[in-house]
Motif scaffolding. Structure first.
Motif, PDB file in Angstrom:
ATOM      1  N   ARG A 111     -12.589   5.345  13.119  1.00  0.00           N
ATOM      2  CA  ARG A 111     -12.463   4.760  14.277  1.00  0.00           C
ATOM      3  C   ARG A 111     -11.677   3.252  14.065  1.00  0.00           C
ATOM      4  NH1 ARG A 111     -12.276   8.508  17.981  1.00  0.00           N
ATOM      5  NH2 ARG A 111     -11.866   9.416  16.126  1.00  0.00           N
ATOM      6  N   MET A 112     -10.479   3.083  15.146  1.00  0.00           N
ATOM      7  CA  MET A 112      -9.673   1.739  14.701  1.00  0.00           C
ATOM      8  C   MET A 112     -10.957   0.702  14.480  1.00  0.00           C
ATOM      9  SD  MET A 112      -6.441   2.275  15.135  1.00  0.00           S
ATOM     10  CE  MET A 112      -5.768   0.841  15.822  1.00  0.00           C
ATOM     11  N   GLY A 113     -11.940   0.483  15.479  1.00  0.00           N
ATOM     12  CA  GLY A 113     -13.045  -0.620  15.442  1.00  0.00           C
ATOM     13  C   GLY A 113     -13.494  -0.694  14.066  1.00  0.00           C
ATOM     14  N   MET A 118     -13.362  -4.493   8.653  1.00  0.00           N
ATOM     15  CA  MET A 118     -13.651  -4.414   7.271  1.00  0.00           C
ATOM     16  C   MET A 118     -13.142  -5.920   6.605  1.00  0.00           C
ATOM     17  SD  MET A 118     -14.622  -1.366   5.837  1.00  0.00           S
ATOM     18  CE  MET A 118     -15.761  -1.431   7.048  1.00  0.00           C
ATOM     19  N   THR A 119     -14.024  -6.403   5.850  1.00  0.00           N
ATOM     20  CA  THR A 119     -13.714  -7.998   5.433  1.00  0.00           C
ATOM     21  C   THR A 119     -12.527  -8.138   4.605  1.00  0.00           C
ATOM     22  OG1 THR A 119     -15.338  -7.709   3.979  1.00  0.00           O
ATOM     23  CG2 THR A 119     -15.978  -8.922   5.822  1.00  0.00           C
ATOM     24  N   GLN A 120     -12.346  -6.955   3.673  1.00  0.00           N
ATOM     25  CA  GLN A 120     -11.242  -7.086   2.865  1.00  0.00           C
ATOM     26  C   GLN A 120      -9.905  -6.757   3.815  1.00  0.00           C
ATOM     27  OE1 GLN A 120     -12.356  -5.654  -0.775  1.00  0.00           O
ATOM     28  NE2 GLN A 120     -10.464  -4.432  -1.246  1.00  0.00           N
ATOM     29  N   TRP A 121      -9.920  -6.115   4.727  1.00  0.00           N
ATOM     30  CA  TRP A 121      -8.725  -5.821   5.602  1.00  0.00           C
ATOM     31  C   TRP A 121      -8.419  -7.420   6.248  1.00  0.00           C
ATOM     32  CZ3 TRP A 121      -4.262  -4.377   7.770  1.00  0.00           C
ATOM     33  CH2 TRP A 121      -4.040  -4.774   8.926  1.00  0.00           C
ATOM     34  N   LYS A 122      -9.570  -8.083   6.661  1.00  0.00           N
ATOM     35  CA  LYS A 122      -9.283  -9.261   7.238  1.00  0.00           C
ATOM     36  C   LYS A 122      -8.762 -10.452   6.290  1.00  0.00           C
ATOM     37  CE  LYS A 122     -13.067  -8.627  10.439  1.00  0.00           C
ATOM     38  NZ  LYS A 122     -14.527  -9.103  10.872  1.00  0.00           N
ATOM     39  N   ASP A 123      -9.365 -10.178   5.144  1.00  0.00           N
ATOM     40  CA  ASP A 123      -8.722 -11.181   4.075  1.00  0.00           C
ATOM     41  C   ASP A 123      -7.527 -11.050   3.666  1.00  0.00           C
ATOM     42  OD1 ASP A 123     -11.430 -12.335   4.238  1.00  0.00           O
ATOM     43  OD2 ASP A 123     -12.043 -11.246   2.033  1.00  0.00           O
ATOM     44  N   LYS A 124      -7.245  -9.694   3.661  1.00  0.00           N
ATOM     45  CA  LYS A 124      -5.709  -9.336   2.791  1.00  0.00           C
ATOM     46  C   LYS A 124      -4.723  -9.331   4.034  1.00  0.00           C
ATOM     47  CE  LYS A 124      -6.581  -6.659  -1.259  1.00  0.00           C
ATOM     48  NZ  LYS A 124      -6.143  -5.290  -2.061  1.00  0.00           N
ATOM     49  N   ALA A 125      -5.043  -8.962   5.136  1.00  0.00           N
ATOM     50  CA  ALA A 125      -4.016  -9.144   6.273  1.00  0.00           C
ATOM     51  C   ALA A 125      -3.986 -10.605   6.680  1.00  0.00           C
ATOM     52  CB  ALA A 125      -4.386  -8.184   7.149  1.00  0.00           C
ATOM     53  N   PHE A 137      -4.438  -0.980   6.626  1.00  0.00           N
ATOM     54  CA  PHE A 137      -5.528  -0.915   7.400  1.00  0.00           C
ATOM     55  C   PHE A 137      -6.109   0.456   7.318  1.00  0.00           C
ATOM     56  CE2 PHE A 137      -6.874   0.216  12.009  1.00  0.00           C
ATOM     57  CZ  PHE A 137      -7.442  -1.030  12.453  1.00  0.00           C
ATOM     58  N   ALA A 138      -5.463   1.484   6.928  1.00  0.00           N
ATOM     59  CA  ALA A 138      -6.330   2.904   6.778  1.00  0.00           C
ATOM     60  C   ALA A 138      -6.897   2.914   5.227  1.00  0.00           C
ATOM     61  CB  ALA A 138      -5.279   3.909   6.804  1.00  0.00           C
ATOM     62  N   TYR A 139      -6.805   1.902   4.705  1.00  0.00           N
ATOM     63  CA  TYR A 139      -7.208   1.927   3.091  1.00  0.00           C
ATOM     64  C   TYR A 139      -8.728   2.495   2.832  1.00  0.00           C
ATOM     65  CZ  TYR A 139      -8.163  -0.474  -1.284  1.00  0.00           C
ATOM     66  OH  TYR A 139      -8.577  -0.973  -2.711  1.00  0.00           O
ATOM     67  N   PRO A 140      -9.663   2.164   3.705  1.00  0.00           N
ATOM     68  CA  PRO A 140     -10.909   2.751   3.278  1.00  0.00           C
ATOM     69  C   PRO A 140     -11.044   4.209   3.701  1.00  0.00           C
ATOM     70  CG  PRO A 140     -10.986   0.732   4.719  1.00  0.00           C
ATOM     71  CD  PRO A 140      -9.437   1.115   4.827  1.00  0.00           C
ATOM     72  N   ASP A 170     -20.198   6.448   6.717  1.00  0.00           N
ATOM     73  CA  ASP A 170     -20.131   6.809   8.401  1.00  0.00           C
ATOM     74  C   ASP A 170     -19.212   7.752   8.423  1.00  0.00           C
ATOM     75  OD1 ASP A 170     -21.771   4.725   8.908  1.00  0.00           O
ATOM     76  OD2 ASP A 170     -20.401   3.268   9.020  1.00  0.00           O
ATOM     77  N   ILE A 171     -17.989   7.956   7.713  1.00  0.00           N
ATOM     78  CA  ILE A 171     -17.018   8.603   7.956  1.00  0.00           C
ATOM     79  C   ILE A 171     -17.499  10.445   7.465  1.00  0.00           C
ATOM     80  CG2 ILE A 171     -14.996   9.876   6.924  1.00  0.00           C
ATOM     81  CD1 ILE A 171     -13.817   7.035   6.594  1.00  0.00           C
ATOM     82  N   ALA A 172     -18.523  10.335   6.483  1.00  0.00           N
ATOM     83  CA  ALA A 172     -19.135  11.735   6.189  1.00  0.00           C
ATOM     84  C   ALA A 172     -19.951  11.963   7.238  1.00  0.00           C
ATOM     85  CB  ALA A 172     -19.862  11.447   5.022  1.00  0.00           C
TER      86      ALA A 172
END
Ligand code: TYM
Length: 346
Positions: A111-113, A118-125, A137-140, A170-172
């Motif tokens: 899910r987008m949410g 993801m903290t790594q997304w927030k840090d990198k973006a 964004f889709a990295y994980p 969660d995805i699994a």
């Protein structure tokens, strides 16, 4: 929930997967948090797959020539750290297309949410999210696919990957729930040892990282003995000497970091290191740490240089690894497509 997860995993043979980005030099954090521990899993006889994640690397700009060099150098780093390409499977992510194919399915499960948290997304973006790549964004979801396309049960990583591995679970779980199957295992993160979070040598509140602008903040696997000794000598510390007990390291992040590094390099506990060096000033401890780091890292960087002299051999190892990997990934992807309802080729 927990019970379902345990039942799910019991059906899977133990299999280890982990990956490292071929973007820039390998550093001591990668070695102690990941590489050194990979060899341990392999030597315990568990089937292990280790991956140079070039598709992840390009979620931020990579110079094409540098990416090729870094991928081969990372492969050399795996082997020099004790990964045997006969016992384990060593692969370059883009050579095993099932990773990207399963990632697409997972893009439709995640899910987008979840991704936005993801903290790594927030840090990198950062503040510039509008300009970040869609891949970042889709990295994980790609990371979840890396792991689950092997039905891997255990993933050794450093502390900074914990949140991504929770997302993998969660995805699994959502895939299994949505399709009413117990197809993907609920993977266990393996975050163990004294050096799951190696900190910057210049600032004990920041992790050691290849993206830090200061080269003095990290020890690169390719640093020579002089550079290693200089960086440790200049590492930030406090005016006190070393305590005799672990609680004496509380609120002393720089001292704690150097002791952790010593313990991990020497396969000892933090307590054992303090039993030897407690009461000593840093003017005694730092040279001892520098000698230990050089003794452990110099043979690895020499072996990496030797392997890098024959890039064709590295390419052969990766080609063979990909063929072995696909014996596992192709059937798992086929079954996934079938579960999702895709019509197979006649
Ligand atoms: P990457 O390339 O940033 O780091 C590779 C491994 O090194 C560990 N690490 C550290 N450990 C301790 N202290 C540090 N300062 C430190 N810095 C890095 C990381 O935790 C990691 O284990 N997303 C992953 C790559 C990846 C992956 C995967 C990992 C892609 N697919 C599937 C496991 C399973 C990453 O960027 O790691």
């Amino acid at each position: 929930m927990t019970e379902t997860r345990e039942t799910t995993n019991a059906a899977f043979t133990p299999r280890v997967f982990s990956g490292i980005q071929p973007s820039g030099d390998l550093h001591l954090g990668n070695y102690l948090g990941a590489l050194k521990r990979f060899a341990d899993a392999q030597n315990r006889g568990i089937q292990s797959i280790y991956c140079m994640v070039d598709l992840h690397a390009i979620t931020v700009w990579q110079d094409p020539a540098d990416l090729k060099r870094s991928t081969r150098e990372l492969c050399a780093g795996f082997i020099a750290s004790g990964i045997d390409p006969e016992k384990s499977i060593l692969i370059n992510q883009s050579q095993v297309p099932e990773h990207a194919q399963l990632a697409w399915i997972f893009n439709c499960v995640a899910r987008m949410g979840w991704m936005g948290r993801m903290t790594q997304w927030k840090d990198k973006a950062g503040k510039n999210a509008e300009n970040a790549s869609l891949g970042l964004f889709a990295y994980p979801a790609l990371m979840a696919a890396d792991i689950l396309v092997y039905h891997a049960t255990h993933v050794p990583v450093g502390e900074d990957q914990k949140q991504h591995l929770e997302l993998t679970r969660d995805i699994a779980a959502k895939f299994n729930h949505d399709y009413g199957v117990e197809f993907f295992p609920i993977t266990e993160p393996v975050i163990e040892g004294a050096a799951t979070r190696v900190m910057s040598l210049r600032d004990g509140s920041k992790k050691m990282s290849k993206s830090d602008a200061s080269d003095a903040s990290r020890i690169n696997m390719t640093d020579d003995a002089d550079a290693i000794a200089r960086k440790i000598r200049k590492a930030k510390t406090d005016p006190e000497g070393l305590p005799s007990e672990v609680k004496g390291l509380e609120d002393r992040p720089e001292a704690r970091n150097l002791v952790n590094i010593y313990a991990a390099l020497d396969d000892r506990s933090v307590e054992a290191v303090l039993a030897e060096y407690g009461g000593q000033p840093f003017s005694v401890f730092k040279p001892a740490l520098a000698d230990l780091a050089v003794a452990r890292l110099a043979p690895i960087s020499a072996e990496m240089a030797r392997l890098m002299a024959d890039p064709a051999q590295i390419d052969r190892i990766l080609t063979e690894g990909a063929a072995r990997a696909r014996e596992i990934t192709a059937p798992i992807l086929r079954q996934t497509y079938d579960i999702v309802g895709m019509v197979a080729p006649a």
